[in-house]
Design an enzyme around this catalytic site. Sequence first.
Site, mmCIF file in Angstrom:
data_model
loop_
_atom_site.group_PDB
_atom_site.id
_atom_site.type_symbol
_atom_site.label_atom_id
_atom_site.label_comp_id
_atom_site.label_asym_id
_atom_site.label_seq_id
_atom_site.Cartn_x
_atom_site.Cartn_y
_atom_site.Cartn_z
ATOM 1 N N CYS A 282 0.787 -1.166 -0.082
ATOM 2 C CA CYS A 282 -0.006 0.054 -0.162
ATOM 3 C C CYS A 282 0.932 1.201 -0.009
ATOM 4 O O CYS A 282 0.517 2.243 -0.778
ATOM 5 C CB CYS A 282 -0.953 0.004 1.103
ATOM 6 N N HIS B 254 -2.620 1.086 6.941
ATOM 7 C CA HIS B 254 -2.972 0.895 5.355
ATOM 8 C C HIS B 254 -3.231 2.590 4.870
ATOM 9 O O HIS B 254 -3.632 3.449 5.614
ATOM 10 C CB HIS B 254 -4.468 0.199 5.247
ATOM 11 N N GLU C 225 -6.070 1.208 -4.334
ATOM 12 C CA GLU C 225 -5.151 0.587 -2.986
ATOM 13 C C GLU C 225 -4.480 -0.820 -3.582
ATOM 14 O O GLU C 225 -5.007 -1.377 -4.466
ATOM 15 C CB GLU C 225 -6.145 0.382 -1.934
#
Length: 391
Positions: free
Chosen positions: A300, A354, A366
């Site tokens: 990420c 994240h 993502e």
Amino acid sequence: MTGALLAGATPVLAVERPSADDSVQNLMEARASALATGRIKARIAEADAELIRLGAEAQWAMERHNGERVLLARARTAAKDARARARRADTAYRAARKEYSGYAAGAYTSSAASAGRLAMVISGTGGARGMLERAGMLQMVSAQQDGLRRRVKAARKVSHLLRAAARKADALQSEAVALVARTRRDAIAAIGAQEAAAVRVGAVRKHLVRRLDHVRSRAERLAERRTAALRVRTARRLDRDAVRHFEEEDGLSARGAGRGRTVVREALKWIGTPYSWGGGTAKGPSKGIAHGAKIRGFDCSGLALYAWAKAGIGLDHWTGSQWAAGPRVPTSMLRPGDLVFFAKNTKDPDTIHHVGIFIGDGRMVEAPYTGAKVRISSMWRNGFIGAVRPG
């Protein structure tokens, strides 16, 4: 005649009305089916929540390791600089000490004239004039010696301080190395737990889904399948629309559309790229570490690093420092390219695990987790802690 007609006619089956007892039985069965369905759905939801929790744990462990790697690189640079400064200070100290030790013997013997003046000072000859010159010479020699002595003392102090700083920097580097090793082990263990749970919970979930399919009516199953298919088609259409909007717009450029548009455009190029822990550089996807060592892709923070590098902004490969890379942005003022973050505890930024790249309409690009691929998804999920606009 009537009898013949009746005899040749197609028999009509009588429709039997359900009795009161049958209606009660059907209602009880429907209620029992609904109750069983509710219980099974609750257990499926629990299984999904467990997988999400373990996924967040694994992501957090991976980002902690990413962070320690960033801090180790900084510690190595700091230690190298500290050692270089200490070497320069030590060289200056040795030079000052050498100059001071050789001063008394050779300061005034470089020529015969200076030797004669020194002898005159020492012998005390020359009358009043000699006495004045002698006093001035001695004062000058004393001042020069004091100056050299102070230089030596200062150089020695600086050398000792910088050597101590270098030793401290080396110790911090050693601690950073140990932390990198420890967080790597923790992350690998967390990923292993996630994968094992995915197999275990996945099997339970599959069994529950079969049970759910058994207790539900055929009409319910068909309706749910239609709804699921519609969701898939809608998601695919939204993904295609998003890619078209940012990749096919006439005149799109970094200068004309802004940095955020550039970030989104670059991120959307990699839809479908595998997730790779530690993967992603300013140049594009790369092989990662541990579970990502054989996978060329992004994690990420690696995807965020890459996309913003294309807009001229350098980011660390770590959600922790990316969270501090720019001002906070309220959700009402989000623009394409802003980074959206998710944490285990939304009141504690240290638990961020994240990051995604906002593209508009509540959606983001993502790199989600091990085993998945870069995708477009909703940013409205549990754990959203805030957004940042790097700059």
